[in-house]
Design a protein around this motif. Structure first.
Motif, PDB file in Angstrom:
ATOM      1  N   TRP A 147       2.154   7.222   8.405  1.00 54.19           N
ATOM      2  CA  TRP A 147       3.278   6.593   9.090  1.00 54.19           C
ATOM      3  C   TRP A 147       4.601   6.740   8.345  1.00 54.19           C
ATOM      4  CZ3 TRP A 147      -0.819   3.655   7.193  1.00 54.19           C
ATOM      5  CH2 TRP A 147      -0.549   2.883   6.073  1.00 54.19           C
ATOM      6  N   VAL A 148       4.563   7.205   7.117  1.00 52.07           N
ATOM      7  CA  VAL A 148       5.790   7.293   6.328  1.00 52.07           C
ATOM      8  C   VAL A 148       6.089   8.720   5.849  1.00 52.07           C
ATOM      9  CG1 VAL A 148       4.850   6.821   4.037  1.00 52.07           C
ATOM     10  CG2 VAL A 148       7.082   5.939   4.627  1.00 52.07           C
ATOM     11  N   TYR A 162       0.837  -1.205   0.000  1.00 46.30           N
ATOM     12  CA  TYR A 162       0.000   0.000   0.000  1.00 46.30           C
ATOM     13  C   TYR A 162       0.875   1.258   0.000  1.00 46.30           C
ATOM     14  CZ  TYR A 162      -3.126   3.652   1.630  1.00 46.30           C
ATOM     15  OH  TYR A 162      -3.819   4.819   1.762  1.00 46.30           O
ATOM     16  N   THR A 163       1.919   1.259   0.820  1.00 47.57           N
ATOM     17  CA  THR A 163       2.811   2.411   0.888  1.00 47.57           C
ATOM     18  C   THR A 163       3.523   2.626  -0.445  1.00 47.57           C
ATOM     19  OG1 THR A 163       3.152   2.044   3.246  1.00 47.57           O
ATOM     20  CG2 THR A 163       4.775   3.408   2.121  1.00 47.57           C
ATOM     21  N   ASN A 179       2.669  14.941   1.425  1.00 49.29           N
ATOM     22  CA  ASN A 179       1.314  15.036   1.968  1.00 49.29           C
ATOM     23  C   ASN A 179       0.392  13.938   1.451  1.00 49.29           C
ATOM     24  OD1 ASN A 179       1.976  17.263   3.490  1.00 49.29           O
ATOM     25  ND2 ASN A 179       1.303  18.722   1.942  1.00 49.29           N
ATOM     26  N   GLN A 180       0.704  13.356   0.294  1.00 46.96           N
ATOM     27  CA  GLN A 180      -0.138  12.310  -0.277  1.00 46.96           C
ATOM     28  C   GLN A 180       0.252  10.913   0.197  1.00 46.96           C
ATOM     29  OE1 GLN A 180      -0.160  12.751  -4.536  1.00 46.96           O
ATOM     30  NE2 GLN A 180      -1.087  14.781  -4.450  1.00 46.96           N
ATOM     31  N   ALA A 228      12.522   3.554   3.140  1.00 42.96           N
ATOM     32  CA  ALA A 228      13.076   2.315   3.700  1.00 42.96           C
ATOM     33  C   ALA A 228      11.920   1.345   3.951  1.00 42.96           C
ATOM     34  CB  ALA A 228      13.818   2.597   4.995  1.00 42.96           C
ATOM     35  N   ILE A 229      12.136   0.085   3.608  1.00 41.78           N
ATOM     36  CA  ILE A 229      11.050  -0.901   3.769  1.00 41.78           C
ATOM     37  C   ILE A 229      10.639  -1.020   5.233  1.00 41.78           C
ATOM     38  CG2 ILE A 229      10.453  -3.342   3.579  1.00 41.78           C
ATOM     39  CD1 ILE A 229      11.955  -3.458   1.010  1.00 41.78           C
ATOM     40  N   SER A 230      11.593  -0.905   6.143  1.00 37.98           N
ATOM     41  CA  SER A 230      11.241  -1.001   7.562  1.00 37.98           C
ATOM     42  C   SER A 230      10.360   0.167   8.010  1.00 37.98           C
ATOM     43  CB  SER A 230      12.494  -1.070   8.422  1.00 37.98           C
ATOM     44  OG  SER A 230      13.291   0.079   8.218  1.00 37.98           O
ATOM     45  N   ASP A 231      10.395   1.293   7.274  1.00 32.20           N
ATOM     46  CA  ASP A 231       9.531   2.434   7.596  1.00 32.20           C
ATOM     47  C   ASP A 231       8.214   2.390   6.828  1.00 32.20           C
ATOM     48  OD1 ASP A 231      11.455   3.473   9.281  1.00 32.20           O
ATOM     49  OD2 ASP A 231      12.394   4.650   7.688  1.00 32.20           O
ATOM     50  N   ALA A 232       8.091   1.514   5.861  1.00 29.96           N
ATOM     51  CA  ALA A 232       6.914   1.476   4.997  1.00 29.96           C
ATOM     52  C   ALA A 232       5.727   0.782   5.641  1.00 29.96           C
ATOM     53  CB  ALA A 232       7.259   0.774   3.679  1.00 29.96           C
ATOM     54  N   THR A 233       5.897   0.257   6.834  1.00 36.52           N
ATOM     55  CA  THR A 233       4.808  -0.416   7.522  1.00 36.52           C
ATOM     56  C   THR A 233       4.715   0.090   8.961  1.00 36.52           C
ATOM     57  OG1 THR A 233       3.973  -2.555   8.288  1.00 36.52           O
ATOM     58  CG2 THR A 233       6.338  -2.374   8.008  1.00 36.52           C
TER      59      THR A 233
END
Length: 144
Positions: free
Chosen positions: A90-91, A53-54, A85-86, A114-119
């Motif tokens: 969380w990211v 989704y991210t 803004n879009q 970063a993938i660890s920040d994408a969730t």
């Protein structure tokens, strides 16, 4: 006669009942062994869904902003904040969005996360490592 009939029914049902109790115990043990794996798979599925989704949001917002800059609806200096803004909440603060690049009449917007920040749940954070999601969107300028 009735006593022997009841005794015969009891004899026929006794082994089934004993087997049923043993089967229930083995099912409980099997569930205890399998449930952590199932929970991990469900957690990973949810985590990967958030990552997808991210990434999709970053792709779509980069594409929309590159298009708006290319046709003159948006200034290139405001592109990074518009993309940010879009993105999902969380990211937004963790995305790396360099300035829009204009090269040979083509505007390019790049978004790196970063993938660890994408969730937001970070269920399998140790599995991802230092990997990143990067998306680029390019559009030819209206002016040439």
């Amino acid at each position: 006669m009735k006593k022997s009939y009841h005794f015969a029914v009891w004899l026929r049902r006794a082994p089934i009942t004993a087997f049923g109790r043993k089967a229930n115990a083995s099912i409980a043990v099997e569930f205890a062994l399998i449930s952590p794996i199932l929970i991990a798979m469900i957690g990973a599925l949810i985590d990967f869904s958030f990552i997808y989704y991210t990434f999709n949001s970053a792709q779509q917002s980069g594409w929309q902003v590159a298009r708006q800059v290319a046709i003159g609806q948006l200034q290139a200096t405001n592109a990074a904040s518009t993309v940010r803004n879009q993105l999902p909440a969380w990211v937004q603060s963790k995305a790396v969005i360099p300035p829009v690049v204009l090269s040979n009449g083509i505007y390019t917007v790049t978004v790196t996360i970063a993938i660890s920040d994408a969730t937001p749940i970070k269920f399998l954070k140790t599995v991802y490592g230092p990997s990143t999601l990067t998306t680029k969107a390019s559009f030819i300028s209206e002016g040439g």
